[in-house]
Scaffold this motif. Sequence first.
Motif, PDB file in Angstrom:
ATOM      1  N   VAL A   1       0.400  45.702  44.892  1.00  0.00           N
ATOM      2  CA  VAL A   1       0.293  45.286  43.500  1.00  0.00           C
ATOM      3  C   VAL A   1       1.505  44.430  43.153  1.00  0.00           C
ATOM      4  N   GLN A   2       1.275  43.379  42.391  1.00  0.00           N
ATOM      5  CA  GLN A   2       2.370  42.538  41.902  1.00  0.00           C
ATOM      6  C   GLN A   2       2.634  42.864  40.438  1.00  0.00           C
ATOM      7  N   LEU A   3       3.925  42.886  40.094  1.00  0.00           N
ATOM      8  CA  LEU A   3       4.341  43.283  38.750  1.00  0.00           C
ATOM      9  C   LEU A   3       5.167  42.166  38.129  1.00  0.00           C
ATOM     10  N   VAL A   4       4.874  41.825  36.887  1.00  0.00           N
ATOM     11  CA  VAL A   4       5.597  40.756  36.195  1.00  0.00           C
ATOM     12  C   VAL A   4       6.048  41.277  34.839  1.00  0.00           C
ATOM     13  N   GLU A   5       7.374  41.339  34.655  1.00  0.00           N
ATOM     14  CA  GLU A   5       7.942  41.811  33.395  1.00  0.00           C
ATOM     15  C   GLU A   5       8.127  40.661  32.413  1.00  0.00           C
ATOM     16  N   SER A   6       8.126  41.014  31.151  1.00  0.00           N
ATOM     17  CA  SER A   6       8.428  40.059  30.083  1.00  0.00           C
ATOM     18  C   SER A   6       8.944  40.833  28.882  1.00  0.00           C
ATOM     19  N   GLY A   7       9.513  40.106  27.936  1.00  0.00           N
ATOM     20  CA  GLY A   7       9.928  40.730  26.687  1.00  0.00           C
ATOM     21  C   GLY A   7      11.410  40.967  26.540  1.00  0.00           C
ATOM     22  N   GLY A   8      12.177  40.698  27.600  1.00  0.00           N
ATOM     23  CA  GLY A   8      13.613  40.863  27.486  1.00  0.00           C
ATOM     24  C   GLY A   8      14.218  39.804  26.575  1.00  0.00           C
ATOM     25  N   GLY A   9      15.502  39.974  26.291  1.00  0.00           N
ATOM     26  CA  GLY A   9      16.177  39.002  25.440  1.00  0.00           C
ATOM     27  C   GLY A   9      17.474  39.560  24.919  1.00  0.00           C
ATOM     28  N   SER A  10      18.011  38.879  23.926  1.00  0.00           N
ATOM     29  CA  SER A  10      19.261  39.295  23.306  1.00  0.00           C
ATOM     30  C   SER A  10      18.991  39.829  21.912  1.00  0.00           C
ATOM     31  N   VAL A  11      19.651  40.922  21.589  1.00  0.00           N
ATOM     32  CA  VAL A  11      19.437  41.568  20.301  1.00  0.00           C
ATOM     33  C   VAL A  11      20.736  42.235  19.874  1.00  0.00           C
ATOM     34  N   GLN A  12      20.907  42.390  18.587  1.00  0.00           N
ATOM     35  CA  GLN A  12      22.080  43.101  18.088  1.00  0.00           C
ATOM     36  C   GLN A  12      21.867  44.611  18.157  1.00  0.00           C
ATOM     37  N   ALA A  13      22.962  45.318  18.209  1.00  0.00           N
ATOM     38  CA  ALA A  13      22.891  46.780  18.224  1.00  0.00           C
ATOM     39  C   ALA A  13      22.088  47.288  17.027  1.00  0.00           C
ATOM     40  N   GLY A  14      21.250  48.277  17.310  1.00  0.00           N
ATOM     41  CA  GLY A  14      20.374  48.806  16.279  1.00  0.00           C
ATOM     42  C   GLY A  14      19.009  48.166  16.252  1.00  0.00           C
ATOM     43  N   GLY A  15      18.864  47.067  16.973  1.00  0.00           N
ATOM     44  CA  GLY A  15      17.594  46.353  16.990  1.00  0.00           C
ATOM     45  C   GLY A  15      16.610  46.952  17.976  1.00  0.00           C
ATOM     46  N   SER A  16      15.474  46.275  18.099  1.00  0.00           N
ATOM     47  CA  SER A  16      14.390  46.752  18.957  1.00  0.00           C
ATOM     48  C   SER A  16      13.868  45.631  19.848  1.00  0.00           C
ATOM     49  N   LEU A  17      13.348  46.024  20.981  1.00  0.00           N
ATOM     50  CA  LEU A  17      12.639  45.125  21.883  1.00  0.00           C
ATOM     51  C   LEU A  17      11.495  45.900  22.513  1.00  0.00           C
ATOM     52  N   ARG A  18      10.445  45.177  22.893  1.00  0.00           N
ATOM     53  CA  ARG A  18       9.372  45.798  23.655  1.00  0.00           C
ATOM     54  C   ARG A  18       9.200  45.027  24.956  1.00  0.00           C
ATOM     55  N   LEU A  19       9.397  45.711  26.060  1.00  0.00           N
ATOM     56  CA  LEU A  19       9.176  45.125  27.373  1.00  0.00           C
ATOM     57  C   LEU A  19       7.731  45.355  27.797  1.00  0.00           C
ATOM     58  N   SER A  20       7.190  44.378  28.491  1.00  0.00           N
ATOM     59  CA  SER A  20       5.840  44.493  29.039  1.00  0.00           C
ATOM     60  C   SER A  20       5.889  44.240  30.535  1.00  0.00           C
ATOM     61  N   CYS A  21       4.986  44.859  31.245  1.00  0.00           N
ATOM     62  CA  CYS A  21       4.867  44.658  32.697  1.00  0.00           C
ATOM     63  C   CYS A  21       3.383  44.557  33.013  1.00  0.00           C
ATOM     64  N   THR A  22       2.973  43.375  33.419  1.00  0.00           N
ATOM     65  CA  THR A  22       1.574  43.153  33.752  1.00  0.00           C
ATOM     66  C   THR A  22       1.385  43.289  35.254  1.00  0.00           C
ATOM     67  N   ALA A  23       0.402  44.086  35.638  1.00  0.00           N
ATOM     68  CA  ALA A  23       0.145  44.353  37.051  1.00  0.00           C
ATOM     69  C   ALA A  23      -1.068  43.572  37.530  1.00  0.00           C
ATOM     70  N   SER A  24      -1.013  43.183  38.804  1.00  0.00           N
ATOM     71  CA  SER A  24      -2.152  42.469  39.386  1.00  0.00           C
ATOM     72  C   SER A  24      -3.280  43.419  39.749  1.00  0.00           C
TER      73      SER A  24
END
Length: 122
Positions: A1-24
Amino acid sequence: VQLVESGGGSVQAGGSLRLSCTASGYTSRYSMGWIRQAPGKEREGVATIARFGGTTYSDSVKGRFTISRDNAKNTLYLQMNSLKPEDTAMYYCAASNALWVDRTRPTDFGYWGQGTQVTVSS
């Protein structure tokens, strides 16, 4: 299976992010997890989800991060809230054919994505 992440980035403390990983392949066939590695530090299993849905979290993220997956979309997620500067790391998605992987043994995952960078500034 191949895995591809997305959703990273820069954020200030206290903030939120959602990472995604799409699988083949079908995510329903795998136990999966998120592992992070900061410069000069060992890999840390952040969260895992067993093939049939049980989840585990490291103490450092418990209560702030949530792992989930949508098997209809073959996608794994990591919702990260109340981010701290110490959460800064490269985050990897990983999968295993096993029913469950011990979060403290991330090398037991056989399939890895390329990683997505998360940077949290104070």
